[in-house]
Design a protein around this motif. Sequence first.
Motif, mmCIF file in Angstrom:
data_model
loop_
_atom_site.group_PDB
_atom_site.id
_atom_site.type_symbol
_atom_site.label_atom_id
_atom_site.label_comp_id
_atom_site.label_asym_id
_atom_site.label_seq_id
_atom_site.Cartn_x
_atom_site.Cartn_y
_atom_site.Cartn_z
ATOM 1 N N ASP A 209 1.139 -1.350 -0.072
ATOM 2 C CA ASP A 209 -0.049 0.222 -0.132
ATOM 3 C C ASP A 209 0.788 0.583 -0.220
ATOM 4 O OD1 ASP A 209 -2.000 1.935 0.703
ATOM 5 O OD2 ASP A 209 -3.490 0.221 1.281
ATOM 6 N N ASP A 210 0.648 2.394 -1.601
ATOM 7 C CA ASP A 210 1.441 3.348 -1.171
ATOM 8 C C ASP A 210 1.345 4.233 0.163
ATOM 9 O OD1 ASP A 210 -1.446 4.411 -2.184
ATOM 10 O OD2 ASP A 210 -0.438 5.468 -2.461
ATOM 11 N N GLU A 211 0.378 3.882 0.942
ATOM 12 C CA GLU A 211 0.146 4.519 2.488
ATOM 13 C C GLU A 211 0.649 3.733 4.031
ATOM 14 O OE1 GLU A 211 -4.011 5.942 2.607
ATOM 15 O OE2 GLU A 211 -3.721 6.834 0.878
ATOM 16 N N MET A 212 1.224 4.569 4.807
ATOM 17 C CA MET A 212 1.753 3.371 5.761
ATOM 18 C C MET A 212 1.805 3.394 6.523
ATOM 19 S SD MET A 212 4.983 1.936 6.398
ATOM 20 C CE MET A 212 5.879 1.889 5.261
ATOM 21 N N PRO A 213 0.144 4.684 7.186
ATOM 22 C CA PRO A 213 -0.532 4.333 8.219
ATOM 23 C C PRO A 213 -1.835 2.731 8.124
ATOM 24 C CG PRO A 213 -0.847 6.347 7.827
ATOM 25 C CD PRO A 213 0.308 5.573 6.580
ATOM 26 N N MET A 214 -1.548 2.899 6.998
ATOM 27 C CA MET A 214 -2.275 2.233 6.447
ATOM 28 C C MET A 214 -1.961 -0.065 6.515
ATOM 29 S SD MET A 214 -5.654 0.949 5.047
ATOM 30 C CE MET A 214 -6.161 2.732 4.485
ATOM 31 N N LEU A 215 -0.846 0.142 6.256
ATOM 32 C CA LEU A 215 -0.225 -1.013 6.630
ATOM 33 C C LEU A 215 0.928 -0.785 7.673
ATOM 34 C CD1 LEU A 215 3.326 -0.469 3.454
ATOM 35 C CD2 LEU A 215 0.827 -1.814 3.338
ATOM 36 N N ASN A 216 0.511 -0.275 9.207
ATOM 37 C CA ASN A 216 0.688 -0.697 10.207
ATOM 38 C C ASN A 216 -0.935 -0.864 11.060
ATOM 39 O OD1 ASN A 216 2.958 0.648 10.129
ATOM 40 N ND2 ASN A 216 2.464 2.808 10.454
ATOM 41 N N SER A 217 -1.677 -0.127 10.195
ATOM 42 C CA SER A 217 -2.752 -1.210 10.913
ATOM 43 C C SER A 217 -3.644 -2.233 10.689
ATOM 44 C CB SER A 217 -4.228 -0.254 10.084
ATOM 45 O OG SER A 217 -5.026 -0.099 10.868
ATOM 46 N N VAL B 18 0.878 -15.727 0.834
ATOM 47 C CA VAL B 18 -0.682 -14.610 -0.106
ATOM 48 C C VAL B 18 -0.199 -12.916 0.247
ATOM 49 C CG1 VAL B 18 -2.522 -13.643 0.823
ATOM 50 C CG2 VAL B 18 -2.196 -16.441 1.203
ATOM 51 N N VAL B 19 -0.682 -12.053 -0.932
ATOM 52 C CA VAL B 19 0.121 -10.952 -1.544
ATOM 53 C C VAL B 19 -1.393 -10.261 -0.882
ATOM 54 C CG1 VAL B 19 -0.091 -10.965 -4.139
ATOM 55 C CG2 VAL B 19 1.171 -8.992 -3.092
ATOM 56 N N ILE B 20 -1.095 -9.278 -0.134
ATOM 57 C CA ILE B 20 -3.032 -7.948 -0.357
ATOM 58 C C ILE B 20 -2.092 -7.095 -1.434
ATOM 59 C CG2 ILE B 20 -3.864 -6.714 0.852
ATOM 60 C CD1 ILE B 20 -3.620 -8.608 3.229
ATOM 61 N N SER B 21 -2.680 -5.850 -2.017
ATOM 62 C CA SER B 21 -2.208 -5.306 -2.908
ATOM 63 C C SER B 21 -3.864 -3.767 -2.555
ATOM 64 C CB SER B 21 -2.218 -5.609 -4.370
ATOM 65 O OG SER B 21 -1.582 -3.700 -5.081
ATOM 66 N N ASP B 22 -3.123 -2.801 -2.325
ATOM 67 C CA ASP B 22 -4.556 -1.787 -2.804
ATOM 68 C C ASP B 22 -4.471 -1.571 -4.224
ATOM 69 O OD1 ASP B 22 -6.160 0.470 -1.782
ATOM 70 O OD2 ASP B 22 -3.897 1.931 -1.962
ATOM 71 N N ILE B 23 -5.478 -1.569 -4.266
ATOM 72 C CA ILE B 23 -5.867 -0.943 -5.930
ATOM 73 C C ILE B 23 -5.289 0.214 -6.882
ATOM 74 C CG2 ILE B 23 -8.237 0.239 -5.666
ATOM 75 C CD1 ILE B 23 -9.026 -1.529 -7.461
ATOM 76 N N ARG B 24 -5.132 1.781 -5.686
ATOM 77 C CA ARG B 24 -4.491 2.782 -6.374
ATOM 78 C C ARG B 24 -3.428 3.253 -5.919
ATOM 79 N NH1 ARG B 24 -9.679 7.248 -5.506
ATOM 80 N NH2 ARG B 24 -8.210 8.405 -6.788
ATOM 81 N N MET B 25 -2.641 3.125 -6.568
ATOM 82 C CA MET B 25 -1.236 3.184 -6.018
ATOM 83 C C MET B 25 -0.450 4.634 -7.507
ATOM 84 S SD MET B 25 0.276 0.286 -4.026
ATOM 85 C CE MET B 25 -0.535 -1.400 -5.863
ATOM 86 N N GLU C 122 -1.265 0.434 -10.564
ATOM 87 C CA GLU C 122 -2.715 0.127 -10.824
ATOM 88 C C GLU C 122 -2.545 -0.925 -9.592
ATOM 89 O OE1 GLU C 122 -6.347 -1.502 -11.016
ATOM 90 O OE2 GLU C 122 -4.462 -1.643 -12.129
ATOM 91 N N GLY C 123 -3.192 -1.056 -8.713
ATOM 92 C CA GLY C 123 -3.317 -2.665 -7.928
ATOM 93 C C GLY C 123 -3.159 -3.779 -8.991
ATOM 94 N N GLY C 124 -4.671 -3.567 -9.897
ATOM 95 C CA GLY C 124 -4.592 -4.676 -10.171
ATOM 96 C C GLY C 124 -3.888 -5.177 -11.688
ATOM 97 N N ARG C 125 -3.324 -4.044 -12.118
ATOM 98 C CA ARG C 125 -1.988 -4.043 -12.822
ATOM 99 C C ARG C 125 -0.936 -5.085 -12.169
ATOM 100 N NH1 ARG C 125 1.394 0.294 -14.957
ATOM 101 N NH2 ARG C 125 2.970 -1.167 -17.085
ATOM 102 N N PHE C 126 -0.834 -4.292 -11.089
ATOM 103 C CA PHE C 126 0.266 -5.490 -10.028
ATOM 104 C C PHE C 126 0.220 -7.156 -10.136
ATOM 105 C CE2 PHE C 126 1.505 -6.476 -6.000
ATOM 106 C CZ PHE C 126 2.333 -6.586 -5.996
ATOM 107 N N ARG D 294 -3.968 -13.672 -4.663
ATOM 108 C CA ARG D 294 -3.428 -12.818 -4.733
ATOM 109 C C ARG D 294 -4.914 -11.848 -3.916
ATOM 110 N NH1 ARG D 294 -2.155 -15.413 -8.539
ATOM 111 N NH2 ARG D 294 -4.311 -14.810 -9.380
ATOM 112 N N ILE D 295 -5.086 -10.987 -3.684
ATOM 113 C CA ILE D 295 -6.031 -10.363 -2.549
ATOM 114 C C ILE D 295 -5.641 -8.724 -2.764
ATOM 115 C CG2 ILE D 295 -7.244 -9.641 -1.047
ATOM 116 C CD1 ILE D 295 -6.582 -12.306 0.462
ATOM 117 N N LEU D 296 -7.329 -8.510 -3.629
ATOM 118 C CA LEU D 296 -7.495 -7.176 -3.896
ATOM 119 C C LEU D 296 -7.421 -6.036 -3.024
ATOM 120 C CD1 LEU D 296 -6.061 -4.673 -6.452
ATOM 121 C CD2 LEU D 296 -8.461 -5.293 -7.396
#
Length: 493
Positions: free
Chosen positions: A219-227, A259-266, A270-274, A287-289
């Motif tokens: 996720d491009d936001e560190m607070p989201m990763l920490n959460s 398992v990899v979890i990716s945010d969709i907006r980066m 883009e998360g789907g492309r990743f 893979r989880i979006l």
Amino acid sequence: MIPMAEAMGLIGPIGDSVLKQSCRQIKAWQAADLPVVPIAVNISAKQLDQANFAEDFLHTISREGVDSALIAVEVTESLLMESRGKAVNVLNVLKNGGIGIYLDDFGTGYSSLSYLKRLPVDRLKVDRSFIDDLVTDPDDAAITMAVISMAHRLDLEVVAEGVETSAQLGFLRKQGCDFMQGYYFSRPVDEEAFANLLAEGRCLEQVAGDRTRALLLLDDEMPMLNSLRRCLRMDGYRIHTTTSPFEAFEILAQNDIGVVISDIRMPEMEGGRFLARVRQLHPSTARILLTGYTNMDAAVKAINNGAAYKFLSKPWDTVELRKVILDAFEYQEARVRSAEGDSVVGEILAGTRLCWTPELKVGVKSFDDQHRQLFELHNDLNEQVWSGTPPPPGSVARQLVELIQTHFTDEETLLKETDYPDLGGHCYQHRRFFQKLDTLRNRRNVSERAMTVDLLAFFRTWFTGHLLEEDMEYRDFFRLMARKDGLEERQEI
């Protein structure tokens, strides 16, 4: 240098000198009681054209008193294409004399695979042009994996050229590449420095196996990763986090990520492309979006394209998040077991259970109940397959059709009453379902068990795609109607 030496007629004497120096170096290592590694010498097309080249080559090695197993020759694809039949004859003589044959820069020439199988080759060296970007480029990765697989099936060893990073090394190791060559291990060194490497017994570090389930969060936001980390801290996963998709590719290459979890907006990708790239580079990874409501169309597209196994919405429910991740690990591990030949039936159960989540609600209670019942029926039938007593295909089809027919009838009635704009297209999809089902059931020479498995697989693929696409479209239509009427959600009709 080599083309110039060939043009001046010096390639023969230079080649003889290189071979003699190589033999004497091997003897010097032996005299110093150092571990000896084979030396590979390059040969050119002009050398292959020399009369009695192979015999003279073997005679020189014998005269120098060196075991022929400690000498190899490297030839390129382009050289072999120039010499064709003569090259095969010369290499066969060398091979029969105990010389190793290495095919250099494989993949950059124009040789055919039918020609390759005639060559007495021991090793293929994958050209560095495929190694440079294989951690992030699915095409380079696919070519490299195909070469490794093909070579091993032909009983050949594989050397990857130009390995410069730990990520490249990790990816190649996971693909079973036999040898790595490049700056990651060492730059070119002189005779004394190489002797020191031999004395040290230097080799690539061995990686100890870690059976802990590994999870990658992007996720491009560190607070989201920490959460996310806080939510999962009690589950015992080995968690990797990053804000960069390109760093994520390196983590995937170096670690066995389940398992990899990716945010969709980066911003970088883009998360789907990743996740689509992850699917190509690491197909066994689940893979989880992670998406917000405003990104639902992109999430549906990623699911339908196979880029994502599931999606979660923000803000997430912690209990649901943990369950989805646990299911994803079971799915991934079942796929790995299946690939290793453990249990195809186990993969059918653990890898393809349908999990109902709140994101799948369409806002009409009766329809949501029917969708959930269809999920449960599928899972019950799959459970019977797993138990070793799969139900007859006729029974499977009958149970599915009865429930689906009721659902389709109720759905079409409501869509007609509400003047749904794409009623015709939606009804057409319903008819197509029964047409495809009939085609599947009318096949001949198929065992009952195979038919049962195929029916469940067809239902699973078609129904989840229909739910995530067509049904989500009328959900949005109902929500729009509700907002116009000043309602929050359409209730039971």
